[in-house]
Write a protein that holds these residues in place. Structure first.
Motif, PDB file in Angstrom:
ATOM      1  N   ALA A  84       0.831  -1.206   0.000  1.00 16.57           N
ATOM      2  CA  ALA A  84       0.000   0.000   0.000  1.00 16.57           C
ATOM      3  C   ALA A  84       0.869   1.260   0.000  1.00 16.57           C
ATOM      4  O   ALA A  84       0.562   2.249  -0.679  1.00 16.57           O
ATOM      5  N   MET A  85       1.966   1.234   0.756  1.00 19.98           N
ATOM      6  CA  MET A  85       2.862   2.391   0.797  1.00 19.98           C
ATOM      7  C   MET A  85       3.524   2.618  -0.562  1.00 19.98           C
ATOM      8  O   MET A  85       3.716   3.762  -0.982  1.00 19.98           O
ATOM      9  N   GLN A  86       3.860   1.530  -1.247  1.00 18.16           N
ATOM     10  CA  GLN A  86       4.477   1.667  -2.568  1.00 18.16           C
ATOM     11  C   GLN A  86       3.473   2.229  -3.581  1.00 18.16           C
ATOM     12  O   GLN A  86       3.838   3.024  -4.457  1.00 18.16           O
ATOM     13  N   ILE A  87       2.214   1.812  -3.457  1.00 15.25           N
ATOM     14  CA  ILE A  87       1.179   2.362  -4.335  1.00 15.25           C
ATOM     15  C   ILE A  87       1.020   3.853  -4.080  1.00 15.25           C
ATOM     16  O   ILE A  87       0.878   4.658  -5.015  1.00 15.25           O
ATOM     17  N   GLN A  88       1.057   4.247  -2.811  1.00 13.58           N
ATOM     18  CA  GLN A  88       0.954   5.668  -2.500  1.00 13.58           C
ATOM     19  C   GLN A  88       2.146   6.441  -3.058  1.00 13.58           C
ATOM     20  O   GLN A  88       1.992   7.563  -3.560  1.00 13.58           O
ATOM     21  N   ARG A  89       3.311   5.856  -3.007  1.00 12.81           N
ATOM     22  CA  ARG A  89       4.494   6.520  -3.558  1.00 12.81           C
ATOM     23  C   ARG A  89       4.308   6.784  -5.056  1.00 12.81           C
ATOM     24  O   ARG A  89       4.628   7.875  -5.555  1.00 12.81           O
ATOM     25  N   SER A  90       3.817   5.782  -5.779  1.00 15.94           N
ATOM     26  CA  SER A  90       3.585   5.960  -7.217  1.00 15.94           C
ATOM     27  C   SER A  90       2.562   7.059  -7.480  1.00 15.94           C
ATOM     28  O   SER A  90       2.702   7.857  -8.413  1.00 15.94           O
ATOM     29  N   PHE A  91       1.536   7.109  -6.632  1.00  9.68           N
ATOM     30  CA  PHE A  91       0.510   8.140  -6.770  1.00  9.68           C
ATOM     31  C   PHE A  91       1.105   9.529  -6.543  1.00  9.68           C
ATOM     32  O   PHE A  91       0.836  10.473  -7.296  1.00  9.68           O
ATOM     33  N   LEU A  92       1.923   9.663  -5.502  1.00  8.77           N
ATOM     34  CA  LEU A  92       2.549  10.951  -5.217  1.00  8.77           C
ATOM     35  C   LEU A  92       3.488  11.367  -6.346  1.00  8.77           C
ATOM     36  O   LEU A  92       3.530  12.532  -6.731  1.00  8.77           O
ATOM     37  N   LYS A  93       4.220  10.413  -6.878  1.00  6.02           N
ATOM     38  CA  LYS A  93       5.138  10.699  -7.978  1.00  6.02           C
ATOM     39  C   LYS A  93       4.377  11.229  -9.190  1.00  6.02           C
ATOM     40  O   LYS A  93       4.793  12.189  -9.849  1.00  6.02           O
ATOM     41  N   MET A  94       3.233  10.595  -9.465  1.00  2.75           N
ATOM     42  CA  MET A  94       2.412  11.016 -10.595  1.00  2.75           C
ATOM     43  C   MET A  94       1.839  12.412 -10.362  1.00  2.75           C
ATOM     44  O   MET A  94       1.781  13.243 -11.275  1.00  2.75           O
ATOM     45  N   SER A  95       1.404  12.722  -9.130  1.00  2.00           N
ATOM     46  CA  SER A  95       0.793  14.024  -8.853  1.00  2.00           C
ATOM     47  C   SER A  95       1.788  15.170  -9.013  1.00  2.00           C
ATOM     48  O   SER A  95       1.394  16.311  -9.261  1.00  2.00           O
ATOM     49  N   MET A  96       3.073  14.863  -8.879  1.00  2.00           N
ATOM     50  CA  MET A  96       4.088  15.917  -9.002  1.00  2.00           C
ATOM     51  C   MET A  96       4.327  16.344 -10.444  1.00  2.00           C
ATOM     52  O   MET A  96       4.880  17.405 -10.692  1.00  2.00           O
ATOM     53  N   THR A  97       3.936  15.506 -11.403  1.00  2.89           N
ATOM     54  CA  THR A  97       4.176  15.823 -12.811  1.00  2.89           C
ATOM     55  C   THR A  97       2.886  16.014 -13.600  1.00  2.89           C
ATOM     56  O   THR A  97       2.939  16.234 -14.798  1.00  2.89           O
TER      57      THR A  97
END
Length: 460
Positions: A84-97
């Motif tokens: 779940a934490m890794q999924i959140q990381r991917s989501f945050l990465k996407m929101s930055m771009t």
């Protein structure tokens, strides 16, 4: 300096790997190299991502390590949390771009996270007989904290609420293992530190809500989400524990709504212009009250009544107007779990390990003896009578609870929290009882060296 360079190189490799997997497509960024390049040109975004990576490599990694040391269900649960934490990381990465999408597309973007949160919570529900149930409950009650990305204005305090929900169970873990097994003490410390550090991360980088890119393309929800083999099924019901007045349960319901994707609009009805409230700011924020289910849908969720022995656990569930429920031939190792029983009476003969009454209304419970705790949780109008002995009775989030003690159980310890209309009745004479109300209001004063708290009468 060499260690710092090595850490930065590893962070870049991780970012390139995740960026390559996202494959945002023609409307977005073409490949991992370009993502890293545009991302690293913005100092704030770089710091935000590095801070989250430190959270993953620090407290999350330590939590997985301590969970593995304990093993069993706790270790399996930790793997799900890490995912779940890794999924959140991917989501945050996407929101930055990428720029913030429309609400319906945001639901698709949050679907992988919603699904993983539900998987974590379902694991607890499927393992209620586990010896490590308190560990599983601590995680299950607090994992909705990852939903902070969908919370407007104050995501930090929301995470704190989830942390507080976990502490109800981690305190039990500390009590059970403080003198026997230090691994569990370390487990509590490492797990709670995840949410403490996440609060600090949010306060520094996303104080008033998730920060999206202002200049990038709109987030491509259909390409970010995992491909689906068919139409989405209806969302599962939230876990039964602590449903009323519980932030964790309320936000689990939020993610169940988001999990519907485009089907979320099927229950809407047409309104005329003067009835529209779309300009109300409070209605634009996720986490608001979810529309009540229709009677037809509620009807499909009714469960069949259960009274059975499953392993070492007696399950008494979904009984309604049943006044002859009886459990006998009990053993010391057995526990009794009474869930969602209304207007019913249950008698337990013999001595059992412990009893839990959860989400019940107008329930009468008579039992001989328990060697452990008897818990009343999230219930209304419960009458409890002990015929033999019980060391501890816990009353939590309950309105209306009458406890009839026997002469042998007068030394029982009664612990209550967030409850009202509680009365303890002690035997007086042959067949009579004397009733004593449990204080609900307290007065706290500073005595010069610390806080002094004592019961007080209701002011008025």
């Amino acid at each position: 300096m060499e260690a710092l360079v090595e850490r930065l190189e590893k962070a870049v490799v991780r970012l390139e790997t995740v960026a390559g997997k996202l494959q945002f497509g023609p409307g977005g960024v073409a490949n991992g190299d370009i993502i890293i390049s545009s991302h690293m040109t913005n100092g704030g975004e770089s710091q935000s991502m590095e801070a989250f990576d430190l959270l993953l490599s620090g407290s999350v990694s330590e939590y997985v390590k301590t969970s593995t040391a304990i093993g069993g269900d706790v270790a399996k649960h930790a793997e799900m949390v890490n995912d779940a934490m890794q999924i959140q990381r991917s989501f945050l990465k996407m929101s930055m771009t990428h720029r913030e999408p429309a609400k319906t597309e945001l639901a698709d973007l949050l679907r992988p996270l919603s699904d993983q949160i539900h998987e974590v919570q379902s694991f607890r529900e499927k393992n209620r007989g586990s010896d490590l149930f308190n560990h599983l409950s601590a995680v299950s009650e607090s994992i909705p904290a990852l939903g902070w990305v969908a919370v407007c204005q104050k995501p930090g305090p929301y995470v704190k609420e989830m942390n507080d929900a976990a502490m109800f169970y981690t305190n039990r873990v500390l009590k059970d293992y403080k003198d026997t097994d230090g691994r569990h003490i370390e487990w509590v410390r490492s797990y709670l530190s995840i949410w403490t550090e996440l609060q600090s991360y949010i306060k520094e980088h996303h104080t008033t809500g998730l920060v999206w890119s202002k200049t990038g393309p709109v987030a491509p929800s259909s390409q970010f989400s995992a491909p689906s083999a068919g139409p989405l099924p209806p969302p599962p019901p939230p876990p039964p524990v602590f449903m009323e007045n519980n932030p964790a349960a309320q936000h689990s319901a939020l993610f169940a709504q988001l999990n519907q994707g485009q089907d979320i609009t099927k229950g809407l009805k047409h309104v005329c212009d003067e009835q529209k409230t779309h300009k109300n700011a409070s209605l634009r924020c996720p986490g608001e009250r979810i529309p009540r289910e229709s009677p037809a849908r509620s009807q499909t969720r009714r469960h069949s009544p259960v009274l059975e022995l499953e392993g070492k656990k007696w399950r008494v569930e979904h009984q309604d107007q049943s006044h002859d429920l009886l459990i006998e031939d009990t053993e010391l190792r057995q526990v009794v779990y009474v869930f969602s029983c209304n207007r019913s009476t249950l008698q337990i003969r013999g001595k059992v390990n412990s009893i839990i009454v959860d989400n019940c209304k107008k329930l009468g419970l008579v039992f001989d003896s328990a060697v452990g705790i008897v818990e009343i949780i999230n219930s209304t109008d419960v009458q409890l009578q002990v015929m033999g002995k019980v060391p501890t009775i816990s009353i939590n989030k309950t309105e209306g609870c009458h406890v009839y003690l026997s002469r042998d159980s007068l030394d029982c310890e009664i612990v209550s929290a967030k409850s009202s209309e509680m009365n303890i009745l002690v035997p007086e004479g042959e067949d009579d009882y004397r009733e004593f109300p449990v204080p609900e209001q307290f007065k706290t004063v500073w005595d010069g060296s610390g806080l002094l708290t004592e019961p007080t009468k209701i002011a008025g």
